[in-house]
Scaffold this active site. Structure first.
Site, PDB file in Angstrom:
ATOM      1  N   LYS A 101     -19.102  -4.467 -14.220  1.00  0.00           N
ATOM      2  CA  LYS A 101     -18.194  -3.661 -15.042  1.00  0.00           C
ATOM      3  C   LYS A 101     -18.428  -2.195 -14.689  1.00  0.00           C
ATOM      4  O   LYS A 101     -19.567  -1.727 -14.667  1.00  0.00           O
ATOM      5  CB  LYS A 101     -18.446  -3.888 -16.533  1.00  0.00           C
ATOM      6  CG  LYS A 101     -18.196  -5.298 -17.030  1.00  0.00           C
ATOM      7  CD  LYS A 101     -16.742  -5.683 -16.969  1.00  0.00           C
ATOM      8  CE  LYS A 101     -15.921  -4.943 -18.010  1.00  0.00           C
ATOM      9  NZ  LYS A 101     -14.493  -5.295 -17.917  1.00  0.00           N
ATOM     10  N   GLY A 105     -21.892   0.020 -14.528  1.00  0.00           N
ATOM     11  CA  GLY A 105     -22.326   0.575 -13.254  1.00  0.00           C
ATOM     12  C   GLY A 105     -22.579   2.071 -13.355  1.00  0.00           C
ATOM     13  O   GLY A 105     -23.504   2.606 -12.737  1.00  0.00           O
ATOM     14  N   ASP A 119     -18.247 -20.621  -5.111  1.00  0.00           N
ATOM     15  CA  ASP A 119     -17.532 -21.580  -4.269  1.00  0.00           C
ATOM     16  C   ASP A 119     -16.553 -22.439  -5.060  1.00  0.00           C
ATOM     17  O   ASP A 119     -16.794 -22.751  -6.232  1.00  0.00           O
ATOM     18  CB  ASP A 119     -18.526 -22.524  -3.584  1.00  0.00           C
ATOM     19  CG  ASP A 119     -19.147 -21.925  -2.348  1.00  0.00           C
ATOM     20  OD1 ASP A 119     -18.397 -21.418  -1.496  1.00  0.00           O
ATOM     21  OD2 ASP A 119     -20.386 -21.980  -2.228  1.00  0.00           O
ATOM     22  N   LEU A 128     -26.875 -14.255 -12.920  1.00  0.00           N
ATOM     23  CA  LEU A 128     -26.685 -12.826 -12.665  1.00  0.00           C
ATOM     24  C   LEU A 128     -27.983 -12.241 -12.125  1.00  0.00           C
ATOM     25  O   LEU A 128     -29.066 -12.582 -12.614  1.00  0.00           O
ATOM     26  CB  LEU A 128     -26.303 -12.112 -13.962  1.00  0.00           C
ATOM     27  CG  LEU A 128     -25.112 -12.690 -14.722  1.00  0.00           C
ATOM     28  CD1 LEU A 128     -24.993 -12.056 -16.098  1.00  0.00           C
ATOM     29  CD2 LEU A 128     -23.837 -12.499 -13.926  1.00  0.00           C
ATOM     30  N   GLU A 129     -27.888 -11.381 -11.147  1.00  0.00           N
ATOM     31  CA  GLU A 129     -29.044 -10.687 -10.566  1.00  0.00           C
ATOM     32  C   GLU A 129     -28.985  -9.250 -11.066  1.00  0.00           C
ATOM     33  O   GLU A 129     -28.292  -8.415 -10.504  1.00  0.00           O
ATOM     34  CB  GLU A 129     -28.977 -10.753  -9.045  1.00  0.00           C
ATOM     35  CG  GLU A 129     -28.921 -12.174  -8.525  1.00  0.00           C
ATOM     36  CD  GLU A 129     -28.181 -12.286  -7.211  1.00  0.00           C
ATOM     37  OE1 GLU A 129     -27.360 -11.401  -6.890  1.00  0.00           O
ATOM     38  OE2 GLU A 129     -28.420 -13.260  -6.502  1.00  0.00           O
ATOM     39  N   GLN A 148     -17.106  -9.237 -14.480  1.00  0.00           N
ATOM     40  CA  GLN A 148     -15.761  -9.806 -14.454  1.00  0.00           C
ATOM     41  C   GLN A 148     -15.650 -10.756 -13.272  1.00  0.00           C
ATOM     42  O   GLN A 148     -16.197 -10.490 -12.209  1.00  0.00           O
ATOM     43  CB  GLN A 148     -14.712  -8.710 -14.384  1.00  0.00           C
ATOM     44  CG  GLN A 148     -14.924  -7.693 -13.297  1.00  0.00           C
ATOM     45  CD  GLN A 148     -14.134  -6.423 -13.522  1.00  0.00           C
ATOM     46  OE1 GLN A 148     -13.214  -6.379 -14.322  1.00  0.00           O
ATOM     47  NE2 GLN A 148     -14.489  -5.378 -12.803  1.00  0.00           N
ATOM     48  N   TYR A 162     -17.995 -27.323  -3.325  1.00  0.00           N
ATOM     49  CA  TYR A 162     -19.351 -27.257  -3.867  1.00  0.00           C
ATOM     50  C   TYR A 162     -19.550 -28.449  -4.803  1.00  0.00           C
ATOM     51  O   TYR A 162     -18.666 -28.789  -5.580  1.00  0.00           O
ATOM     52  CB  TYR A 162     -19.531 -25.946  -4.625  1.00  0.00           C
ATOM     53  CG  TYR A 162     -20.963 -25.545  -4.842  1.00  0.00           C
ATOM     54  CD1 TYR A 162     -21.678 -24.905  -3.842  1.00  0.00           C
ATOM     55  CD2 TYR A 162     -21.602 -25.794  -6.042  1.00  0.00           C
ATOM     56  CE1 TYR A 162     -22.996 -24.516  -4.027  1.00  0.00           C
ATOM     57  CE2 TYR A 162     -22.922 -25.410  -6.244  1.00  0.00           C
ATOM     58  CZ  TYR A 162     -23.611 -24.776  -5.231  1.00  0.00           C
ATOM     59  OH  TYR A 162     -24.916 -24.398  -5.423  1.00  0.00           O
ATOM     60  N   GLN A 174     -25.942 -25.756 -13.112  1.00  0.00           N
ATOM     61  CA  GLN A 174     -27.080 -24.967 -13.605  1.00  0.00           C
ATOM     62  C   GLN A 174     -26.842 -24.470 -15.025  1.00  0.00           C
ATOM     63  O   GLN A 174     -25.732 -24.159 -15.413  1.00  0.00           O
ATOM     64  CB  GLN A 174     -27.386 -23.804 -12.666  1.00  0.00           C
ATOM     65  CG  GLN A 174     -26.333 -22.738 -12.600  1.00  0.00           C
ATOM     66  CD  GLN A 174     -26.634 -21.691 -11.531  1.00  0.00           C
ATOM     67  OE1 GLN A 174     -27.599 -21.780 -10.788  1.00  0.00           O
ATOM     68  NE2 GLN A 174     -25.787 -20.678 -11.449  1.00  0.00           N
TER      69      GLN A 174
END
Length: 190
Positions: A101, A105, A119, A128-129, A148, A162, A174
């Site tokens: 977002k 940022g 995929d 999320l990293e 988003q 996938y 997951q």
């Protein structure tokens, strides 16, 4: 082709694009806002001397869940894994692209390092990293809009989406922030 808000709603209504829980107010002109779940995976810096992508390092990270109503504080220079509140299910002819977002940022929060592509055929929470590149701590509130997801229409359905056998879909289904399984792909040259 990037799907518009109309196309996104049509895919969701038809049951082809799954978002659970779905909130129509999160649909934007060409994306769907995603919210932050309440679990985080933090690195245990004292357990290993280094990170080795070729090795299974089960105790490299551990799950942290803030007390209900409290935020998770991400300190400057820290990197943690989080996940979307929503579960996403994509059919074989749609792919996704996770973006941050803009407002976050501008505060120094990076939503993903490199794994922004989803995929066709994927189903599960999106990991999320999260990185804080600011010089002040950032509070992350479970349920807040964190990114988003843009949805792209493939020119034809994927032959092996996938989750198909033989594709090596390590993260299918997951739940929550899932640690790296890079060791499953590692091949040593001899």
């Amino acid at each position: 082709m990037l799907l518009s808000d109309r196309d996104l709603r049509a895919e969701i209504s038809a049951g082809r694009l799954g978002i659970d829980p779905f909130d129509d107010s999160l649909v934007q002109p060409s994306s769907v806002d995603v919210r932050l779940d309440c679990m985080f995976r933090v690195f245990n810096n004292t357990r290993y001397t280094h990170i080795d992508p070729a090795q299974r390092q089960d105790e490299l990270t551990s799950v942290v869940e803030p007390t209900k109503g409290d935020p998770f504080v991400l300190h400057p220079g820290e990197f943690v894994l989080g996940s979307t509140l929503e579960i996403f299910s994509l059919p074989g002819d749609l792919a996704g692209r996770l973006e941050g977002k803009s407002s976050l940022g501008r505060l120094g929060l990076l939503t993903h390092s490199t794994a922004g592509f989803i995929d066709p055929g994927f189903s599960g929470h999106i990991t999320l990293e999260l990185s804080n590149v600011a010089n002040l701590p950032i509070t992350l509130w479970p349920g807040m809009k964190i990114g988003q997801l843009c949805i792209l229409k493939l020119t034809s359905p994927s032959e092996h989406p996938y989750g198909s056998s033989g594709v090596g879909s390590k993260y299918q289904g997951q739940r929550g922030p899932t640690p790296s399984r890079s060791y499953q792909n590692f091949i040593r040259s001899t």
